[in-house]
Design a protein around this motif. Structure first.
Motif, mmCIF file in Angstrom:
data_model
loop_
_atom_site.group_PDB
_atom_site.id
_atom_site.type_symbol
_atom_site.label_atom_id
_atom_site.label_comp_id
_atom_site.label_asym_id
_atom_site.label_seq_id
_atom_site.Cartn_x
_atom_site.Cartn_y
_atom_site.Cartn_z
ATOM 1 N N PRO A 1 12.727 14.359 30.926
ATOM 2 C CA PRO A 1 11.779 14.301 31.848
ATOM 3 C C PRO A 1 12.410 14.735 33.167
ATOM 4 N N VAL A 2 11.784 15.020 34.088
ATOM 5 C CA VAL A 2 12.317 15.314 35.599
ATOM 6 C C VAL A 2 11.151 14.810 36.412
ATOM 7 N N ALA A 3 11.612 14.434 37.728
ATOM 8 C CA ALA A 3 10.655 13.923 38.581
ATOM 9 C C ALA A 3 9.908 15.016 39.233
ATOM 10 N N VAL A 4 8.440 14.864 39.475
ATOM 11 C CA VAL A 4 7.699 15.761 40.108
ATOM 12 C C VAL A 4 7.833 16.190 41.710
ATOM 13 N N GLY A 5 7.623 17.395 41.966
ATOM 14 C CA GLY A 5 7.969 17.948 43.248
ATOM 15 C C GLY A 5 9.212 18.514 43.471
ATOM 16 N N LEU B 1 20.310 25.402 41.737
ATOM 17 C CA LEU B 1 19.087 25.802 42.412
ATOM 18 C C LEU B 1 17.929 25.711 41.491
ATOM 19 N N ALA B 2 17.759 26.107 40.211
ATOM 20 C CA ALA B 2 16.810 25.930 39.509
ATOM 21 C C ALA B 2 16.288 24.750 39.060
ATOM 22 N N VAL B 3 17.395 23.591 38.922
ATOM 23 C CA VAL B 3 16.788 22.410 39.017
ATOM 24 C C VAL B 3 16.285 21.929 40.229
ATOM 25 N N TRP B 4 16.518 22.261 41.450
ATOM 26 C CA TRP B 4 15.943 21.995 42.403
ATOM 27 C C TRP B 4 14.845 22.511 42.812
ATOM 28 N N ARG B 5 14.589 23.836 42.703
ATOM 29 C CA ARG B 5 13.513 24.768 43.077
ATOM 30 C C ARG B 5 12.575 24.821 41.787
ATOM 31 N N ARG B 6 12.679 24.474 40.542
ATOM 32 C CA ARG B 6 12.175 24.819 39.344
ATOM 33 C C ARG B 6 12.352 26.303 39.113
ATOM 34 N N GLY B 7 13.114 26.555 38.251
ATOM 35 C CA GLY B 7 13.499 27.996 38.227
ATOM 36 C C GLY B 7 12.119 28.899 37.321
ATOM 37 N N SER B 8 12.401 30.183 37.086
ATOM 38 C CA SER B 8 11.151 30.854 36.641
ATOM 39 C C SER B 8 11.783 31.232 35.323
ATOM 40 N N GLU B 9 10.664 31.561 34.360
ATOM 41 C CA GLU B 9 10.990 32.103 32.938
ATOM 42 C C GLU B 9 11.555 33.227 32.905
ATOM 43 N N LEU B 10 12.382 33.559 32.029
ATOM 44 C CA LEU B 10 13.363 34.670 32.038
ATOM 45 C C LEU B 10 12.683 35.952 31.111
ATOM 46 N N SER C 1 13.082 6.702 34.617
ATOM 47 C CA SER C 1 12.697 7.012 35.766
ATOM 48 C C SER C 1 12.035 7.978 36.397
ATOM 49 N N ASN C 2 12.433 9.095 35.993
ATOM 50 C CA ASN C 2 11.836 10.421 36.170
ATOM 51 C C ASN C 2 10.251 10.349 35.403
ATOM 52 N N ALA C 3 10.321 9.910 34.043
ATOM 53 C CA ALA C 3 9.121 9.673 33.492
ATOM 54 C C ALA C 3 8.005 8.943 34.226
#
Length: 504
Positions: A423-427, A80-89, A367-369
């Motif tokens: 690198p990860v894809a944007v969005g 879920l963190a990968v998909w939704r972009r997790g928050s800082e702990l 590709s993500n970059a």
């Protein structure tokens, strides 16, 4: 309207992840805080080290259920963190996890018993690379005699620097096993915190990703910190190697990096991959920096190995052709009847597969970059030498972990220490196939080696875990291989033409 609707849908999803992680961490700490069980060996009298906080034990079935549930919920939380972009702990949560880990007994294998034994042998003036625990002092030493099967007959497989650290814990712990193991746990907790600290300085703007993949990753926390594996210490040295080049420019940084690299590979030889990663990451003065990097590593590692003697890696040579029960390569070994020639062929094919998988991971990262640069130029990936080197560590280490005939879940600690730089894809929802493929591999291996010991299980639990390890895990890993390859092919076919990607 659609934007508001997506926010309404997103809120429940975002609230799920903390709950998943809380339950996962709680279950894992529960296993480590209770009395010895099928996953946690008995460490004997506590001495001045922390004792058991929860005065009850878990049955083998309960331990298996707790660990499997924790790994599954934890993997879902990381996904879920990968998909939704997790928050800082928050920092207090990190401190709480570190303190809680210091109060547990290591579980998931008996490796920490071997570390204590090899350190004890060294501290008492003998050679841990020649002496097996079963024969040492007639099997009567209070620390060395605690080593469990199947490692009782095996001299040390670890490098001289790791063994020196183990010797220091033995000097501090004396003839008390629990004290010795606890001092080693402190090394591991310090390594876990060091990796987070260094990553946050090398990867500005990626604090949330660092915590999602590293600090708040229950699987990494279990295998590295709660399992007290030497891989975590070696991973900290690897990250410090990259940090030295990032922090100090030019040849001085390369020399310091070479020193850290020597300590890493002198703990566990596979961590020599950081040298190749840095050479690939250098863009300016490549020849001079690479020469200083490798030269300083050779000098420091050579001195350590000269001190340790010629038998340091005898065991490594003997175990190089081992094939794990959970590996897809195991089927090829069993169907062919085994034999030295078959093992050699498997080793060669696995090496080719590792190169192929590393190429696939690199293509996906590239590709993500490119997609990030095209979609949001202001959000382009970090391009400093540290980020580039860590990306190469993740790519090369990930390819090796996926393809190696003999690999255990804690071997992946190196990969996850470097993965935040990829690198990860944007969005929202874009995620990263690199992250998810490696997460699937770690989750499968975690379930396959949940207890990590060959003693203390009931027949029913042994049948269950061995069935998963020998029948389910190889099939699941084959599916992961196929997922990686097909994803890389699709990424190559759809990659936009925006020039060379940054940070690849």
């Amino acid at each position: 309207m659609s934007h508001n609707a997506s926010e309404v849908v997103a809120r429940p999803i975002d609230r799920v992840r903390p709950g998943l992680l809380f339950v996962s961490f709680t279950l894992l700490l529960l296993v480590g805080l209770t009395l010895p069980n099928a996953a946690a060996p008995d460490l004997g009298p506590r001495g001045w080290a922390p004792g058991t906080l929860l005065p009850f034990t878990l049955s083998p079935a309960a331990v298996t259920a707790a660990v499997w549930t924790a790994y599954t919920l934890g993997a879902a939380g990381v996904a879920l963190a990968v998909w939704r972009r997790g928050s800082e702990l928050p920092r207090p949560v990190v401190a709480l996890l570190a303190v809680a880990a210091a109060l547990t007994a290591p579980f998931g294998s008996g490796d920490h018993l071997s570390y204590a034994a090899y350190g004890r042998i060294l501290a008492l003036g003998d050679n841990p690379w020649l002496v097996s625990p079963a024969t040492y002092r007639g099997g009567l030493d209070p620390v060395v005699s605690a080593v469990e099967a199947p490692w009782r007959e095996e001299p040390s497989v670890y490098g001289p620097f790791a063994t020196l650290l183990q010797g220091l814990t033995s000097l501090g712990g004396g003839d008390n096993l629990r004290q010795t193991v606890w001092l080693w746990q402190l090394f591991c907790i310090a390594a876990w915190l060091t990796i987070r600290w260094v990553l946050r300085r090398m990867l500005p703007g990626r604090e949330a990703r660092i915590d999602a993949l590293w600090t708040a990753n229950p699987l990494v926390f279990s295998f590295g910190v709660l399992g007290a594996h030497v891989d975590l210490v070696a991973a900290a040295l690897l990250v410090l190697t990259v940090w030295a080049v990032h922090r100090y420019a030019g040849l001085p940084g390369a020399a310091l990096a070479g020193t850290f690299a020597a300590l890493a590979l002198s703990s566990k030889f596979t961590y020599a991959v950081v040298l190749l990663a840095l050479v690939l990451a250098f863009r300016e003065r490549r020849v001079a920096r690479s020469a200083v990097l490798v030269g300083s590593a050779v000098v420091v590692a050579g001195a350590l190995h000269w001190w340790a003697g010629p038998h340091v890696y005898d065991q490594l040579g003997r175990s190089a052709r081992a094939v794990a029960l959970a590996s897809p390569w195991r089927w090829a070994l069993e169907q062919s009847g085994g034999g030295a020639s078959v093992r050699s062929l498997i080793s060669m094919l696995a090496a080719l597969a590792a190169i192929g998988f590393a190429f696939c991971l690199h293509r996906l990262a590239r590709s993500n970059a490119v997609e990030s640069v095209v979609a949001q130029p202001d959000s382009a990936p970090t391009t400093n030498v540290g980020a580039r080197a860590l990306t190469w560590v993740a790519v090369l280490g990930g390819g090796y972990a996926l393809a190696a005939p003999y690999s255990l879940p804690w071997y992946d600690v190196m990969v996850w220490a470097a993965l935040p730089a990829v690198p990860v894809a944007v969005g929202v929802g874009a995620g990263s196939v690199v992250d998810l493929v490696l997460l699937a591999r770690l989750w499968i291996m975690g379930l396959a080696y949940a207890l990590g010991r060959v003693v203390g299980m009931t027949p029913a639990v042994e049948d269950l875990t061995m069935t998963f390890r020998t029948r389910v895990a190889p099939v699941a890993l084959l599916l992961v291989w196929g997922w990686l390859v097909t994803s890389a092919v699709r990424a190559g076919s759809r990659r936009p033409s925006a020039g060379p990607p940054r940070g690849s």
